[in-house]
Design an enzyme around this catalytic site. Sequence first.
Site, short mmCIF file in Angstrom:
data_model
loop_
_atom_site.label_atom_id
_atom_site.label_comp_id
_atom_site.label_asym_id
_atom_site.label_seq_id
_atom_site.Cartn_x
_atom_site.Cartn_y
_atom_site.Cartn_z
N ASP A 1 46.06 -73.83 -30.26
CA ASP A 1 45.28 -74.53 -29.33
C ASP A 1 44.62 -75.39 -29.89
O ASP A 1 43.72 -75.48 -30.80
CB ASP A 1 44.37 -73.52 -28.53
CG ASP A 1 43.76 -73.99 -27.40
OD1 ASP A 1 43.61 -75.31 -27.04
OD2 ASP A 1 43.11 -73.24 -26.62
N HIS B 1 46.90 -74.14 -25.76
CA HIS B 1 46.00 -73.87 -24.68
C HIS B 1 46.42 -73.15 -23.48
O HIS B 1 45.67 -72.24 -22.94
CB HIS B 1 45.23 -75.08 -24.35
CG HIS B 1 43.85 -74.95 -23.83
ND1 HIS B 1 42.80 -74.42 -24.22
CD2 HIS B 1 43.54 -75.51 -22.62
CE1 HIS B 1 41.67 -74.33 -23.53
NE2 HIS B 1 42.29 -75.07 -22.19
N SER C 1 38.96 -70.99 -20.71
CA SER C 1 38.39 -72.45 -21.40
C SER C 1 36.92 -72.61 -21.05
O SER C 1 36.21 -71.86 -21.52
CB SER C 1 39.49 -73.48 -20.75
OG SER C 1 39.18 -74.66 -21.68
#
Length: 718
Positions: free
Chosen positions: A654, A689, A568
């Site tokens: 995501d 995610h 991320s």
Amino acid sequence: MADRVSPPVAKKVPTERVHHGDVVVDEYEWLRDKDDPEVIAYLEGQNAFVEQETAHLAQLRSDIFGEIKSRVQETDMSVPTRSGRYWYYTRTTEGLAYAVRCRCPISADDDWTPPEVTPGVELPGEQVFFDANAEAEGHDFFGLGAMSVSHDGDWLAYSTDVKGDERYTLRIKNLVTGELLSDVIEGVSAGAVWSLDARYVFYSTVDDAWRPDTVWRHEVGSAEPDVKVFHEPDERYWVGMGTTQSDEYLVIGVGSKVTSEALVLRADDPTGEFVSVAGRTEGVEYSVEHARIDGRDWFVMVHNGEQAGGERAGGEKAVDFAVDIVPVDDFGARRELIAHRPGRRVEDVDCFRDYLVLSYRADALPRIAIADLRRIDGVPVSDDFVEVTFDQELRSAGLGANAEWDTPKLRIGYGSFVDPSEVIDLDVATGERTLLRRQPVLGGYDPEQYTAVREWAVAADGTRVPVSLVFRRDLDRSTPAPMLLYGYGSYETCLDPGFSVARLSMLDRGVVMAFAHIRGGGEMGRMWYENGRTLTKKNTFTDFVDVARHLIDTGWTSPEHLVAEGGSAGGLLVGAVVNLAPELFNGILAAVPFVDALTSILDPSLPLTVIEWDEWGDPLHDPEVYAYMKSYSPYENVRPRAYPAILAENSLHDTRVLFVEAAKWVARLQENTTSGNPVLLKTEMSAGHGGVSGRYKQWEETAFELAWILQQSGALTN
């Protein structure tokens, strides 16, 4: 022999954007449209290339999966936590991917000792009130957003996501009859909160940019439209909801990255109006809890604003946060509880009938301290908080599950890099600790075979950056070791010591695990974060490079043995780092990486963008921020150079970091790398995610990653 697959070459479709007089031509922006069959074909082609390039690791992946599985007690259960009339706990069963949630009745009002548990054996009166395996049946992905039992224990509000986009469906179940009500609310955000009388459920929804912005009140069993109780129009702010530990107040929390507000309402008056405790002041963050101290009700406020009285009066901000108390019936009569102390980053105060528990961090480690209200005459002060200490130097300690406000004992959690996590009950009055559970690690795990140390790298500007290293005690230090260097460095997030079963598969093959506590994180206090965001963001990347150089220069590893990993915002980190110093690494693992940062933060219609301006700056309106972000954004700075091997992993659904970021980045990397090292893009086509769901799929994914890391670190040839 089958023909070898080449990575698909993404076509170039020039797309022009102009900001602040700067013209950018992006050839791969067309990959954004996941409804385009050509985009899906591109992702599937990249997946086929990954399968081919990693096929030789199949046996190693199988071995690692087996190692993880063999060390986990698959049929297991958690320590029961008392709440209301029941003990609550989860069970896992060998062969089942998800946990089952259970409860059993308490034997007496004064029973605070959790029942002895035996995995696979039912407790007297046990009720399975939620089986995630049954809910997940028929779905490739399954995630929970809410799991909230009413105060009387009779109702369950839960929400599920079967796509991975973090948009949930809320349902209500009668736990007495087992009936699933017809109340179904689609498209809600995570979380649900009950009113004290169990008549209402509060939940939140999102705007077009997928920002939680509105709180609603739903009357259980009613066909009447739900009532909007709060709406936040400012796109910089997210909205959430919870209750105080005492269950006497409902709390709406509104927050940007740097400003927050708390609104409260008595839980026994659910149709009343929420009121703000301290308003909203730009740059001031605060949260509130409810406490009963010296016979009076207070809101305990953790904040970084001006402190009320005490040694810091006079307008100076509590940079590392302080704690004040506010009478619930007179918000203007604030007074100091815990003074600000630079270097002690106050994170939270939990309030119980007899105790106040301070959670804070100092010297890059999380800590807790307790004030026993039974021993204090009047309102406590800073010196009344006594730290709970542990023998291990690099360790984590914090409050565990403490659902009851009037608990006579405190449940705390402990863990370290080498010690499996523990659940402990602490009798504050006597100091006695009762070990309720130590995470079982099968196969004869011996923590004495491993160790963890702290080192300090020196950044280019002279800043000392902490680094945690975990390895086997019998590691041969005479030669550079295979190493995985992990980093994050954003949002004040901290990489705290914690145990990992999967990590053993690397340590036992001679890999050293290193954690870089770089600026942008919060390990060293609020200024550690402030000096790694917006126009100081590059400190995050250069700190990581300086840590890598330190580990190489001191003989821990070498560029041929060093792999970097980040996910991320940590994917942004390793993406920027590989542009800055590709020669230092033999591999880069970037999970759901935020690598097209400038493009995303320029577009306020995308999920999360506007609220992210407080973290990264606003390049849309500020040319200085635009130029600064462009100078480090990984996608913008890919150039012909000898890149190490790169594995990028993303998920099609995501909503936090869109799949297109990794897709574009890899397309440009494959076009530009001059080293011949493979650049791989692995896309989960049914996940969000957090990646795949279910523990067995997650273990398979972990095994895939670890096998690749072992290869790139040289551990397989040692």
